[in-house]
Structures are given as structure tokens and as C-alpha cells.
Design a protein around this motif. Structure first.
Motif, PDB file in Angstrom:
ATOM      1  N   ASP A  45       0.806  -1.224   0.000  1.00 12.23           N
ATOM      2  CA  ASP A  45       0.000   0.000   0.000  1.00 12.23           C
ATOM      3  C   ASP A  45       0.838   1.273   0.000  1.00 12.23           C
ATOM      4  OD1 ASP A  45      -2.354  -1.513   0.107  1.00 12.23           O
ATOM      5  OD2 ASP A  45      -2.285  -1.598   2.294  1.00 12.23           O
ATOM      6  N   ARG A  46       2.137   1.150  -0.185  1.00 10.30           N
ATOM      7  CA  ARG A  46       3.044   2.289  -0.052  1.00 10.30           C
ATOM      8  C   ARG A  46       2.661   3.463  -0.960  1.00 10.30           C
ATOM      9  NH1 ARG A  46       8.089  -0.076   0.140  1.00 10.30           N
ATOM     10  NH2 ARG A  46       7.709  -0.160   2.362  1.00 10.30           N
ATOM     11  N   ALA A  47       2.373   3.207  -2.210  1.00 11.11           N
ATOM     12  CA  ALA A  47       2.070   4.300  -3.136  1.00 11.11           C
ATOM     13  C   ALA A  47       0.807   5.048  -2.703  1.00 11.11           C
ATOM     14  CB  ALA A  47       1.916   3.764  -4.553  1.00 11.11           C
ATOM     15  N   ARG A  48      -0.218   4.316  -2.352  1.00 10.19           N
ATOM     16  CA  ARG A  48      -1.482   4.945  -1.935  1.00 10.19           C
ATOM     17  C   ARG A  48      -1.302   5.722  -0.636  1.00 10.19           C
ATOM     18  NH1 ARG A  48      -6.026   7.382  -3.189  1.00 10.19           N
ATOM     19  NH2 ARG A  48      -7.710   6.940  -1.766  1.00 10.19           N
ATOM     20  N   GLU A  49      -0.636   5.135   0.331  1.00 10.28           N
ATOM     21  CA  GLU A  49      -0.440   5.808   1.617  1.00 10.28           C
ATOM     22  C   GLU A  49       0.444   7.051   1.454  1.00 10.28           C
ATOM     23  OE1 GLU A  49      -2.105   5.319   4.254  1.00 10.28           O
ATOM     24  OE2 GLU A  49      -3.005   3.406   3.758  1.00 10.28           O
ATOM     25  N   THR A  50       1.452   6.966   0.600  1.00  9.29           N
ATOM     26  CA  THR A  50       2.314   8.128   0.338  1.00  9.29           C
ATOM     27  C   THR A  50       1.503   9.241  -0.305  1.00  9.29           C
ATOM     28  OG1 THR A  50       4.251   6.707   0.123  1.00  9.29           O
ATOM     29  CG2 THR A  50       4.392   8.900  -0.873  1.00  9.29           C
ATOM     30  N   PHE A  51       0.632   8.884  -1.234  1.00 11.11           N
ATOM     31  CA  PHE A  51      -0.241   9.864  -1.883  1.00 11.11           C
ATOM     32  C   PHE A  51      -1.159  10.526  -0.859  1.00 11.11           C
ATOM     33  CE2 PHE A  51      -4.415  10.683  -3.836  1.00 11.11           C
ATOM     34  CZ  PHE A  51      -4.049  11.674  -4.747  1.00 11.11           C
ATOM     35  N   LEU A  52      -1.775   9.729   0.014  1.00 16.44           N
ATOM     36  CA  LEU A  52      -2.679  10.276   1.027  1.00 16.44           C
ATOM     37  C   LEU A  52      -1.935  11.170   2.012  1.00 16.44           C
ATOM     38  CD1 LEU A  52      -4.882   7.128   1.692  1.00 16.44           C
ATOM     39  CD2 LEU A  52      -5.551   9.221   0.486  1.00 16.44           C
ATOM     40  N   ALA A  53      -0.718  10.787   2.375  1.00 14.78           N
ATOM     41  CA  ALA A  53       0.088  11.619   3.269  1.00 14.78           C
ATOM     42  C   ALA A  53       0.399  12.959   2.622  1.00 14.78           C
ATOM     43  CB  ALA A  53       1.379  10.897   3.639  1.00 14.78           C
ATOM     44  N   ALA A  54       0.764  12.935   1.363  1.00 15.36           N
ATOM     45  CA  ALA A  54       1.076  14.178   0.647  1.00 15.36           C
ATOM     46  C   ALA A  54      -0.153  15.070   0.538  1.00 15.36           C
ATOM     47  CB  ALA A  54       1.630  13.863  -0.741  1.00 15.36           C
ATOM     48  N   GLN A  55      -1.297  14.484   0.251  1.00 19.96           N
ATOM     49  CA  GLN A  55      -2.539  15.267   0.170  1.00 19.96           C
ATOM     50  C   GLN A  55      -2.861  15.930   1.500  1.00 19.96           C
ATOM     51  OE1 GLN A  55      -5.676  12.651  -1.298  1.00 19.96           O
ATOM     52  NE2 GLN A  55      -5.800  13.977  -3.090  1.00 19.96           N
ATOM     53  N   ALA A  56      -2.750  15.196   2.576  1.00 17.90           N
ATOM     54  CA  ALA A  56      -3.054  15.742   3.904  1.00 17.90           C
ATOM     55  C   ALA A  56      -2.079  16.860   4.254  1.00 17.90           C
ATOM     56  CB  ALA A  56      -3.007  14.644   4.962  1.00 17.90           C
ATOM     57  N   HIS A  57      -0.804  16.659   3.961  1.00 22.93           N
ATOM     58  CA  HIS A  57       0.196  17.677   4.249  1.00 22.93           C
ATOM     59  C   HIS A  57      -0.072  18.945   3.423  1.00 22.93           C
ATOM     60  CE1 HIS A  57       3.959  19.428   5.449  1.00 22.93           C
ATOM     61  NE2 HIS A  57       4.297  19.574   4.189  1.00 22.93           N
ATOM     62  N   GLU A  58      -0.376  18.782   2.145  1.00 26.38           N
ATOM     63  CA  GLU A  58      -0.668  19.931   1.287  1.00 26.38           C
ATOM     64  C   GLU A  58      -1.913  20.676   1.760  1.00 26.38           C
ATOM     65  OE1 GLU A  58      -0.829  18.380  -2.695  1.00 26.38           O
ATOM     66  OE2 GLU A  58       1.266  17.738  -2.589  1.00 26.38           O
ATOM     67  N   HIS A  59      -2.912  19.946   2.205  1.00 25.94           N
ATOM     68  CA  HIS A  59      -4.122  20.584   2.709  1.00 25.94           C
ATOM     69  C   HIS A  59      -3.802  21.400   3.963  1.00 25.94           C
ATOM     70  CE1 HIS A  59      -8.459  21.081   2.733  1.00 25.94           C
ATOM     71  NE2 HIS A  59      -8.403  20.967   4.051  1.00 25.94           N
ATOM     72  N   SER A  60      -2.968  20.858   4.815  1.00 31.01           N
ATOM     73  CA  SER A  60      -2.540  21.583   6.008  1.00 31.01           C
ATOM     74  C   SER A  60      -1.850  22.887   5.625  1.00 31.01           C
ATOM     75  CB  SER A  60      -1.599  20.705   6.833  1.00 31.01           C
ATOM     76  OG  SER A  60      -1.056  21.438   7.904  1.00 31.01           O
ATOM     77  N   LEU A  61      -0.960  22.821   4.659  1.00 34.99           N
ATOM     78  CA  LEU A  61      -0.251  24.026   4.214  1.00 34.99           C
ATOM     79  C   LEU A  61      -1.207  25.055   3.609  1.00 34.99           C
ATOM     80  CD1 LEU A  61       2.971  22.472   2.646  1.00 34.99           C
ATOM     81  CD2 LEU A  61       2.735  23.676   4.836  1.00 34.99           C
ATOM     82  N   ARG A  62      -2.188  24.589   2.855  1.00 34.76           N
ATOM     83  CA  ARG A  62      -3.183  25.516   2.282  1.00 34.76           C
ATOM     84  C   ARG A  62      -3.966  26.221   3.377  1.00 34.76           C
ATOM     85  NH1 ARG A  62      -3.899  21.385  -1.457  1.00 34.76           N
ATOM     86  NH2 ARG A  62      -5.790  20.668  -0.430  1.00 34.76           N
ATOM     87  N   LEU A  63      -4.341  25.476   4.402  1.00 34.52           N
ATOM     88  CA  LEU A  63      -5.079  26.079   5.520  1.00 34.52           C
ATOM     89  C   LEU A  63      -4.228  27.135   6.211  1.00 34.52           C
ATOM     90  CD1 LEU A  63      -6.719  22.898   7.025  1.00 34.52           C
ATOM     91  CD2 LEU A  63      -7.930  24.848   6.043  1.00 34.52           C
ATOM     92  N   LEU A  64      -2.963  26.841   6.423  1.00 39.69           N
ATOM     93  CA  LEU A  64      -2.085  27.803   7.092  1.00 39.69           C
ATOM     94  C   LEU A  64      -1.810  29.027   6.230  1.00 39.69           C
ATOM     95  CD1 LEU A  64       0.407  25.396   8.836  1.00 39.69           C
ATOM     96  CD2 LEU A  64      -1.441  26.722   9.890  1.00 39.69           C
ATOM     97  N   SER A  65      -1.669  28.817   4.925  1.00 42.43           N
ATOM     98  CA  SER A  65      -1.401  29.972   4.049  1.00 42.43           C
ATOM     99  C   SER A  65      -2.653  30.830   3.904  1.00 42.43           C
ATOM    100  CB  SER A  65      -0.882  29.530   2.687  1.00 42.43           C
ATOM    101  OG  SER A  65      -1.855  28.805   1.982  1.00 42.43           O
TER     102      SER A  65
END
Length: 70
Positions: A45-65
Motif C-alpha cells: 500500500d506504499r504508493a497509496r499511503e504516500t499519496f494520502l500523506a502528501a494530500q493531507a500535508h498539502e491541505h494543512s499548508l493551504r489552511l495555514l497559508s
């Protein structure tokens, strides 16, 4: 990391859509950390989990910006 405890904590602590952006961003960062952990634990599941982690991190950054702009 105990995945069941972390998943339960995330589901219980999910902030409402009108919550403080910093609180929402922190929640998404916690979600990203969980998915990063899961990616490291499972080759299947590495590819899917890596994708989900990146999405969550990017969403966090969007909220902060967005918070910084407001």
C-alpha cells in the motif's frame, strides 16, 4: 505507533469545518503522519499511503497559508 489508537484519535478529534484554521491544519498534519507511517510499514500500500500523506500535508499548508492571508 499504535495504528488503531491513532486512527481512533483522528476520528474523534476531527475539527469542524468552522474550526480555527491552525487547529484544522494540525489535524491534517497528524493525518499525514499516520499515512507516512502506514506507507513505511506496507510495501503493498506504499504508493497509496504516500499519496494520502502528501494530500493531507498539502491541505494543512493551504489552511495555514489561507490563514496568513486573512
Amino acid at each position: 505507533m499504535n495504528v488503531l489508537i491513532e486512527m481512533t484519535a483522528l476520528s474523534i478529534s476531527r475539527p469542524a469545518s468552522d474550526a480555527n484554521p491552525a487547529d484544522r491544519a494540525a489535524w491534517y498534519e497528524a493525518k499525514a503522519r499516520l499515512h507516512e507511517y502506514l506507507a513505511a510499514e506496507s510495501a503493498a500500500d506504499r504508493a497509496r499511503e504516500t499519496f494520502l500523506a502528501a494530500q493531507a500535508h498539502e491541505h494543512s499548508l493551504r489552511l495555514l497559508s489561507a490563514r496568513a492571508i486573512a
